[in-house]
Motif scaffolding. Structure first.
Motif, PDB file in Angstrom:
ATOM      1  N   UNK A   1      89.712 -23.630  63.085  1.00 15.19           N
ATOM      2  CA  UNK A   1      89.691 -23.025  61.752  1.00 15.19           C
ATOM      3  C   UNK A   1      89.811 -21.516  61.927  1.00 15.19           C
ATOM      4  N   UNK A   2      90.864 -20.943  61.389  1.00 15.75           N
ATOM      5  CA  UNK A   2      91.140 -19.521  61.563  1.00 15.75           C
ATOM      6  C   UNK A   2      91.315 -18.846  60.214  1.00 15.75           C
ATOM      7  N   UNK A   3      90.635 -17.737  60.035  1.00 15.20           N
ATOM      8  CA  UNK A   3      90.828 -16.931  58.836  1.00 15.20           C
ATOM      9  C   UNK A   3      92.129 -16.156  58.980  1.00 15.20           C
ATOM     10  N   UNK A   4      92.988 -16.267  57.991  1.00 13.05           N
ATOM     11  CA  UNK A   4      94.278 -15.576  58.033  1.00 13.05           C
ATOM     12  C   UNK A   4      94.200 -14.276  57.234  1.00 13.05           C
ATOM     13  N   UNK A   5      95.282 -13.554  57.194  1.00 13.99           N
ATOM     14  CA  UNK A   5      95.323 -12.304  56.443  1.00 13.99           C
ATOM     15  C   UNK A   5      95.693 -12.472  54.985  1.00 13.99           C
ATOM     16  N   UNK A   6      95.876 -13.693  54.539  1.00 15.46           N
ATOM     17  CA  UNK A   6      96.285 -13.921  53.148  1.00 15.46           C
ATOM     18  C   UNK A   6      95.124 -13.673  52.187  1.00 15.46           C
ATOM     19  N   UNK A   7      95.434 -13.120  51.032  1.00 18.49           N
ATOM     20  CA  UNK A   7      94.447 -12.924  49.976  1.00 18.49           C
ATOM     21  C   UNK A   7      94.958 -13.576  48.698  1.00 18.49           C
ATOM     22  N   UNK A   8      94.061 -14.246  47.990  1.00 20.49           N
ATOM     23  CA  UNK A   8      94.436 -14.998  46.803  1.00 20.49           C
ATOM     24  C   UNK A   8      93.653 -14.488  45.589  1.00 20.49           C
ATOM     25  N   UNK A   9      93.150 -15.377  44.758  1.00 23.48           N
ATOM     26  CA  UNK A   9      92.557 -14.994  43.473  1.00 23.48           C
ATOM     27  C   UNK A   9      91.201 -14.325  43.651  1.00 23.48           C
TER      28      UNK A   9
ATOM     29  N   UNK B   1      81.338 -31.296  46.471  1.00 25.33           N
ATOM     30  CA  UNK B   1      81.820 -30.239  47.366  1.00 25.33           C
ATOM     31  C   UNK B   1      83.349 -30.237  47.392  1.00 25.33           C
ATOM     32  N   UNK B   2      83.947 -31.409  47.445  1.00 31.99           N
ATOM     33  CA  UNK B   2      85.413 -31.491  47.479  1.00 31.99           C
ATOM     34  C   UNK B   2      86.036 -30.983  46.185  1.00 31.99           C
ATOM     35  N   UNK B   3      85.318 -31.114  45.054  1.00 31.79           N
ATOM     36  CA  UNK B   3      85.831 -30.561  43.799  1.00 31.79           C
ATOM     37  C   UNK B   3      85.895 -29.034  43.866  1.00 31.79           C
ATOM     38  N   UNK B   4      84.830 -28.403  44.380  1.00 29.92           N
ATOM     39  CA  UNK B   4      84.866 -26.946  44.559  1.00 29.92           C
ATOM     40  C   UNK B   4      86.064 -26.570  45.425  1.00 29.92           C
ATOM     41  N   UNK B   5      86.230 -27.266  46.528  1.00 27.20           N
ATOM     42  CA  UNK B   5      87.315 -26.940  47.457  1.00 27.20           C
ATOM     43  C   UNK B   5      88.672 -27.110  46.769  1.00 27.20           C
ATOM     44  N   UNK B   6      88.838 -28.188  46.027  1.00 28.09           N
ATOM     45  CA  UNK B   6      90.111 -28.448  45.358  1.00 28.09           C
ATOM     46  C   UNK B   6      90.430 -27.375  44.319  1.00 28.09           C
ATOM     47  N   UNK B   7      89.459 -27.085  43.460  1.00 28.58           N
ATOM     48  CA  UNK B   7      89.732 -26.155  42.360  1.00 28.58           C
ATOM     49  C   UNK B   7      89.974 -24.735  42.868  1.00 28.58           C
TER      50      UNK B   7
ATOM     51  N   UNK C   1      90.383 -27.928  60.066  1.00 27.52           N
ATOM     52  CA  UNK C   1      89.234 -27.927  59.170  1.00 27.52           C
ATOM     53  C   UNK C   1      89.546 -27.314  57.804  1.00 27.52           C
ATOM     54  N   UNK C   2      90.760 -26.802  57.617  1.00 25.82           N
ATOM     55  CA  UNK C   2      91.056 -26.043  56.389  1.00 25.82           C
ATOM     56  C   UNK C   2      90.904 -26.888  55.129  1.00 25.82           C
ATOM     57  N   UNK C   3      91.148 -28.187  55.209  1.00 23.53           N
ATOM     58  CA  UNK C   3      91.016 -29.048  54.041  1.00 23.53           C
ATOM     59  C   UNK C   3      89.580 -29.323  53.641  1.00 23.53           C
TER      60      UNK C   3
ATOM     61  N   UNK D   1      82.093 -24.600  54.709  1.00 29.88           N
ATOM     62  CA  UNK D   1      82.787 -25.736  55.311  1.00 29.88           C
ATOM     63  C   UNK D   1      81.874 -26.955  55.322  1.00 29.88           C
ATOM     64  N   UNK D   2      82.427 -28.108  55.027  1.00 30.29           N
ATOM     65  CA  UNK D   2      81.693 -29.372  55.075  1.00 30.29           C
ATOM     66  C   UNK D   2      82.140 -30.175  56.287  1.00 30.29           C
ATOM     67  N   UNK D   3      81.194 -30.810  56.938  1.00 26.97           N
ATOM     68  CA  UNK D   3      81.522 -31.830  57.929  1.00 26.97           C
ATOM     69  C   UNK D   3      81.401 -33.179  57.234  1.00 26.97           C
ATOM     70  N   UNK D   4      82.523 -33.829  56.891  1.00 25.68           N
ATOM     71  CA  UNK D   4      82.443 -35.082  56.136  1.00 25.68           C
ATOM     72  C   UNK D   4      82.179 -36.304  57.006  1.00 25.68           C
ATOM     73  N   UNK D   5      82.115 -36.107  58.320  1.00 22.57           N
ATOM     74  CA  UNK D   5      82.044 -37.240  59.235  1.00 22.57           C
ATOM     75  C   UNK D   5      80.605 -37.676  59.497  1.00 22.57           C
ATOM     76  N   UNK D   6      80.447 -38.897  59.986  1.00 23.96           N
ATOM     77  CA  UNK D   6      79.127 -39.471  60.236  1.00 23.96           C
ATOM     78  C   UNK D   6      78.577 -39.094  61.598  1.00 23.96           C
TER      79      UNK D   6
END
Length: 444
Positions: A32-40, A318-324, A393-395, A411-416
């Motif tokens: 998981x790498x932070x890029x230089x892109x900036x959004x909203x 948590x996935x709703x926050x990530x999606x929106x 991990x970006x998703x 970040x969420x770890x969705x795995x068991x």
């Protein structure tokens, strides 16, 4: 990235909001790498004021009630909520149906009154304002007054499409903003209709995109101009379409048929400052943001579960926050902040809440979705910018640049089972072992 400058807070089903030690461990390629892109830009987080929430708070001792309100609203509290919703008339979490003018045929709104709101909503709001005087508010009706509808009922049905009714309904919104201003409460935004495709047993009213366009363009926008209101008009709250509608109409354009129908009209567009989406609106927001990136966007009602307040549903939320946020929203609004156990509505639907008020014990229980919100809202202040991420991990993650200079990764770890996150800021990589089914906020 120096691990001495990193904070890591984790929540699991058994231990919420735990500060974890960050070792000097690094190594391997980043996943998981932070890029230089900036959004909203982030405008904030919030919840909704409802009558049943105020009732639930009344069961608590004064000290416990104060702790709850501090945790929700205070700038130094856990959630730091800053932009909140309220209904115009009854929502489905009112104690009963009411509107602000049930006098049949009162086109001049001479009998308009917020007297009912002075019993529940306004005290709730004013108490919150003592903890955060800078709270911002947006409001929407669940139903117009019954005499303005066909059939004449608070549930199901549509607005009567007659010129004098439409003019009176625009005036209804004006009167609402003005009445709340007299109470010392500024309404910053009006959203025209809660869930415009919800034809439900609770207060509701169905609109088409064409009706929204005409009402905003020819009635509501001009009424706000005439009365000198600076309250923003938003196209919300849109809870459509469901995926099956695409197949039914055989056209992907129907995914944003509501927003695009209104916003593609220049005369309607000029009155609109933003778009609010919730529930099935998540299927349309990407298209609307792509078409109108200059507007602001809000997730207006967190999906509400079944009243059991489980960790599994918190993972979904948590996935709703990530999606929106990935798809462009500037703010995220929870639904009921506080409810009684099981969270049953007046119309019979049991729903989740961030906090449960236990009437017997007179204490508050902080539910899993409280901590989901905290993982975002505690550190991601208004004015933060969403920044880019890449890697496997970006998703499951979001990242923000905060005005104080910090970067925040959630970040969420969705795995068991435990998984290793190798997080890079572009200069070095820090390895963190994320616990199973956990939420994590990393600040540096």
């Amino acid at each position: 990235m120096d691990n001495r400058d990193i904070r890591w807070i984790s929540s699991t089903k058994d231990a919420c909001w735990t500060e974890k030690p960050v070792s000097g461990q690094a190594g391997g390629d980043a996943n998981l790498t932070i890029t230089g892109e900036a959004f909203q830009t982030v405008e904030g987080f919030g919840g909704c004021f409802n009558e049943l929430g105020f009732t639930a708070l009344s069961h608590l001792t004064p000290e416990e009630r104060g702790r709850v309100l501090h945790s929700l609203f205070h700038p130094e509290g856990e959630l730091k909520l800053g932009i909140c919703r309220l209904p115009i008339g009854a929502s489905d979490y009112a104690l009963e149906w009411y509107s602000l003018n049930e006098t049949d045929g009162d086109l001049a709104m001479e009998h308009f009154s917020i007297e009912r709101d002075r019993q529940y909503l306004i005290p709730y709001i004013k108490e919150a304002l003592t903890y955060n005087p800078d709270l911002k508010f947006f409001a929407s009706p669940w139903s117009p007054p019954t005499w303005m509808k066909f059939p004449k009922a608070y549930n199901y049905g549509t607005l009567r499409w007659e010129k004098d009714i439409l003019q009176a309904y625009a005036l209804y919104f004006v009167k609402f903003v003005e009445a709340y201003r007299q109470e010392g409460i500024t309404i910053h935004q009006i959203h025209v209709q809660n869930e415009l495709v919800a034809d439900q047993k609770f207060p509701s009213c169905v609109w088409t995109g064409e009706q929204l366009r005409e009402f905003i363009r020819d009635y509501l926008g001009p009424a706000f101009e005439k009365h000198g209101l600076d309250t923003e008009i938003w196209l919300g709250t849109i809870n459509a379409p469901e995926p099956w509608q695409e197949m039914l109409h055989k056209s992907t354009s129907d995914y944003d048929i509501y927003a695009n129908t209104v916003l593609s009209d220049p005369e309607a567009y000029k009155y609109i400052q933003g778009v609010g989406y919730q529930w099935a609106g998540k299927y349309a927001i990407q298209r609307t943001v792509q078409s109108y990136p200059e507007l602001r966007y809000m997730q207006t009602e967190n999906e509400c579960g079944d009243g059991l307040n489980t960790w599994d549903y918190a993972k979904y939320v948590f996935n709703l926050y990530q999606h929106y946020f990935t798809n462009g929203v500037n703010s995220y609004i929870y639904w009921n902040m506080v409810l009684e156990p099981k969270g049953r509505s007046t119309w019979g639907w049991e729903q989740n809440s961030m906090i449960t008020s236990d009437p017997a014990a007179k204490r508050a229980v902080y539910n899993p979705e409280f901590f989901v919100m905290q993982h975002f809202s505690h550190f991601v202040a208004p004015g933060s910018s969403r920044i880019g991420l890449k890697g496997p991990w970006a998703g499951n993650a979001l990242a923000f640049a905060v005005p104080n200079g910090q970067k925040v990764v959630i970040v969420a770890n969705p795995f068991a089972e435990p998984r290793i996150l190798r997080l890079s800021d572009g200069t070095r990589t820090q390895a963190l072992e994320l616990e199973p089914e956990s939420f994590n906020t990393i600040i540096f």
